[in-house]
Design a protein around this motif. Structure first.
Motif, PDB file in Angstrom:
ATOM      1  N   ASP A  68       0.820  -1.211   0.000  1.00 62.65           N
ATOM      2  CA  ASP A  68       0.000   0.000   0.000  1.00 62.65           C
ATOM      3  C   ASP A  68       0.855   1.264   0.000  1.00 62.65           C
ATOM      4  O   ASP A  68       0.395   2.325  -0.418  1.00 62.65           O
ATOM      5  CB  ASP A  68      -0.913   0.000   1.227  1.00 62.65           C
ATOM      6  CG  ASP A  68      -1.783  -1.233   1.281  1.00 62.65           C
ATOM      7  OD1 ASP A  68      -2.797  -1.276   0.552  1.00 62.65           O
ATOM      8  OD2 ASP A  68      -1.446  -2.167   2.037  1.00 62.65           O
ATOM      9  N   HIS A  69       2.099   1.133   0.505  1.00 65.88           N
ATOM     10  CA  HIS A  69       2.980   2.293   0.609  1.00 65.88           C
ATOM     11  C   HIS A  69       4.414   1.879   0.286  1.00 65.88           C
ATOM     12  O   HIS A  69       4.813   0.738   0.548  1.00 65.88           O
ATOM     13  CB  HIS A  69       2.925   2.903   2.013  1.00 65.88           C
ATOM     14  CG  HIS A  69       1.532   3.202   2.483  1.00 65.88           C
ATOM     15  ND1 HIS A  69       0.802   4.272   2.033  1.00 65.88           N
ATOM     16  CD2 HIS A  69       0.727   2.542   3.370  1.00 65.88           C
ATOM     17  CE1 HIS A  69      -0.386   4.277   2.611  1.00 65.88           C
ATOM     18  NE2 HIS A  69      -0.460   3.238   3.422  1.00 65.88           N
TER      19      HIS A  69
ATOM     20  N   MET B 227      -1.865   5.754   6.699  1.00 65.28           N
ATOM     21  CA  MET B 227      -1.530   4.404   7.136  1.00 65.28           C
ATOM     22  C   MET B 227      -2.705   3.793   7.898  1.00 65.28           C
ATOM     23  O   MET B 227      -3.013   4.198   9.023  1.00 65.28           O
ATOM     24  CB  MET B 227      -0.286   4.417   8.015  1.00 65.28           C
ATOM     25  CG  MET B 227       0.272   3.039   8.314  1.00 65.28           C
ATOM     26  SD  MET B 227       0.874   2.157   6.862  1.00 65.28           S
ATOM     27  CE  MET B 227       2.353   3.110   6.494  1.00 65.28           C
ATOM     28  N   LYS B 228      -3.357   2.809   7.289  1.00 60.47           N
ATOM     29  CA  LYS B 228      -4.519   2.166   7.877  1.00 60.47           C
ATOM     30  C   LYS B 228      -4.171   0.749   8.347  1.00 60.47           C
ATOM     31  O   LYS B 228      -3.194   0.159   7.909  1.00 60.47           O
ATOM     32  CB  LYS B 228      -5.659   2.104   6.858  1.00 60.47           C
ATOM     33  CG  LYS B 228      -6.013   3.442   6.232  1.00 60.47           C
ATOM     34  CD  LYS B 228      -6.407   4.485   7.264  1.00 60.47           C
ATOM     35  CE  LYS B 228      -6.786   5.812   6.605  1.00 60.47           C
ATOM     36  NZ  LYS B 228      -7.099   6.853   7.599  1.00 60.47           N
TER      37      LYS B 228
ATOM     38  N   ASN C 295      -2.460  -2.259   6.280  1.00 58.32           N
ATOM     39  CA  ASN C 295      -1.623  -1.772   5.180  1.00 58.32           C
ATOM     40  C   ASN C 295      -0.228  -2.357   5.281  1.00 58.32           C
ATOM     41  O   ASN C 295       0.296  -2.562   6.390  1.00 58.32           O
ATOM     42  CB  ASN C 295      -1.526  -0.249   5.202  1.00 58.32           C
ATOM     43  CG  ASN C 295      -2.736   0.442   4.629  1.00 58.32           C
ATOM     44  OD1 ASN C 295      -2.781   1.663   4.552  1.00 58.32           O
ATOM     45  ND2 ASN C 295      -3.753  -0.311   4.216  1.00 58.32           N
TER      46      ASN C 295
ATOM     47  N   LYS D 121       3.754  -4.544   8.404  1.00 61.44           N
ATOM     48  CA  LYS D 121       2.295  -4.556   8.361  1.00 61.44           C
ATOM     49  C   LYS D 121       1.751  -3.692   9.491  1.00 61.44           C
ATOM     50  O   LYS D 121       2.126  -3.871  10.655  1.00 61.44           O
ATOM     51  CB  LYS D 121       1.771  -5.987   8.507  1.00 61.44           C
ATOM     52  CG  LYS D 121       0.249  -6.091   8.472  1.00 61.44           C
ATOM     53  CD  LYS D 121      -0.198  -7.529   8.659  1.00 61.44           C
ATOM     54  CE  LYS D 121      -1.707  -7.648   8.683  1.00 61.44           C
ATOM     55  NZ  LYS D 121      -2.140  -9.059   8.893  1.00 61.44           N
TER      56      LYS D 121
END
Length: 482
Positions: free
Chosen positions: A378-379, A435-436, A439, A458
């Motif tokens: 995700d990032h 940042m969830k 993610n 994570k």
């Protein structure tokens, strides 16, 4: 090596001794409770059956106990990133382009050609006007003494550590493992000894100093800390990643050695890791993978970032013209090693098909299929070595501009802070509220030698930014054109 395995086994046996003893005891209680409700005739039949099959029962129970014990002792402990802190330099250490060029001129070390070259590098670097240099380089003439270098590293390390301890409420005495990575400054006593002395840590603290490993050493330290946390139960480890600018500024006129002057800036980060299960509920991240690859066997890779003396004896770091090519090859080696751990089967099959097609029918110029890492991560936190380095990774991995935003903004805000740059980038993502929970973030770092290291984390929660980050007072102004 055998002693390491013995120590590991002993450590885990002691750690899990209570569960191993309690579980069979609970089982006996449950059996006895069930037996209390049975009729006498049924109990007699059960007892007779056990007597006839006593050997089988003993073998079965022994196998189950040993199996559970072996699984628990072999299982890797999760490693949690409780929190991290990036050093925030004071405003008086800012070095806008005009001040940098003025000091370079007044110092008198550089000729007109070198001054013009540095100006061009600054304008194309991707750095902004708010980066920082240590106090020694604000003096005219510059003061690259050992005392000034120590002052810089103390300012950075202790500044980051003080923020980390304040944010986590962890006491320095609770830290049992300390890593410091600083490539070009390795005094005696060591940097870790300076931390032990400052925080008056106990005699049983384990300290490790990594030097000469370049900008990828931070992930190397994370990997080694992870290994030690597998050996020692219920403890904390701290990794401090920094670089010393004071004694490594180049005062000559070799263009290949002037580039680091324009890119490297003051910075550092402190990271708190733990294997305590109780820390999971407040930890920000869990470590998923660390992959380290080294292309040092190739002479071109080995010499592309080299600390040398120039023709007149001035010491500095020389960057080869092959740096981008070498970085690209190192990245390919690393993603080849990392891919099988993280990519879904579809991406693996597509890569395999492209590989076979190229070997059987394709030309040498035809590229392999590049896996889509956006389906996994995700990032992205790409080492902010320079605008060119970020662009090279962006092209090689076919990333979107939004994927490299954190890297470009960290370079603009803080410059190349060496091994700590990936932490300034992660702090940027947190400050933006991106940042969830669940993610995954991929940290990629390059280092002399030549190395490419990856760490995959994570998120365990919707991560909020910690207090006193370098982005706290300016995140509303980002992203900017860089």
């Amino acid at each position: 090596m055998n002693l390491i395995y013995v120590k590991t086994g002993y450590s885990r046996l002691i750690t899990y001794l209570v569960p191993l003893c309690v579980v069979p005891f609970i089982g006996i209680i449950i059996i006895m409770k069930q037996a209390s409700h049975m009729k006498q005739e049924d109990m007699d039949q059960v007892w007779l059956h056990l007597q006839c099959n006593l050997v089988r029962v003993i073998i079965c129970c022994t196998t189950i106990v040993f199996g559970i014990t072996f699984y628990i002792m072999r299982r890797s402990r999760p490693v949690y990133l409780v929190d991290f802190a990036c050093y925030k330099p004071p405003p008086h250490l800012k070095v806008p382009f005009s001040k940098f060029m003025l000091h370079s001129t007044l110092n008198g070390y550089f000729n007109g050609s070198s001054l013009g070259f540095q100006r061009k590098i600054l304008e194309r670097s991707g750095l902004g006007e708010e980066t920082h240099l240590p106090q020694a380089l604000h003096s005219i003439p510059s003061n690259p003494s050992i005392a000034a270098a120590r002052e810089e590293v103390e300012q950075v390390m202790f500044g980051a550590l003080d923020d980390l301890f304040a944010n986590t409420n962890v006491k320095p005495k609770d830290i049992k493992i300390v890593f410091v990575n600083c490539s070009l400054f390795n005094p005696t006593p060591s940097l870790t000894a300076m931390i032990v002395n400052r925080y008056k840590k106990g005699y049983d603290v384990r300290t490790y100093n990594l030097g000469g490993m370049g900008c990828s050493a931070g992930i190397t330290a994370i990997d080694l800390a992870k290994d030690l946390l597998q050996l020692h139960g219920n403890t904390y480890a701290v990794v401090v990643s920094t670089e010393n600018i004071t004694q490594n500024c180049y005062f000559g006129n070799n263009r290949a050695m002037l580039i680091p002057n324009c890119l490297f800036r003051l910075g550092g980060a402190a990271i708190l890791l733990s294997n305590k299960f109780s820390e999971r509920r407040r930890a920000k991240y869990e470590l998923v993978h660390v992959v380290r690859t080294h292309n040092g066997a190739d002479d071109k890779s080995f010499k592309c970032v080299h600390q040398v003396q120039d023709a007149v004896g001035k010491l500095g770091v020389c960057l080869s013209r092959d740096l981008m090519e070498v970085a690209g090859e190192a990245l390919k080696a690393n993603i080849t090693a990392l891919g099988p751990f993280v990519l879904p089967m579809r991406e693996k099959l597509l890569f395999l098909c492209s590989f076979l097609a190229k070997k059987l029918f394709g030309s040498e110029k035809k590229a392999y299929y590049v896996p889509n890492f956006n389906v996994v991560f995700d990032h992205f936190c790409i080492h902010a070595g320079s605008k060119a380095v970020i662009g090279e990774v962006e092209r090689n991995l076919k990333l979107l501009p939004s994927d490299v935003e954190a890297s470009r903004m960290a370079l603009h805000r803080s410059g190349n802070t060496s091994s700590s740059s990936i932490w300034y980038e992660l702090a940027y993502i947190e400050a933006k509220g991106k940042m969830k929970r669940g993610n995954r973030v991929w940290q990629i770092a390059f280092g002399s030698g030549f190395k490419c290291n990856s760490a995959v984390w994570k998120a365990l929660t919707h991560v909020k930014p910690s207090p006193n980050t370098p982005w706290e007072d300016c995140i509303h102004r980002y992203p900017v054109a860089a």
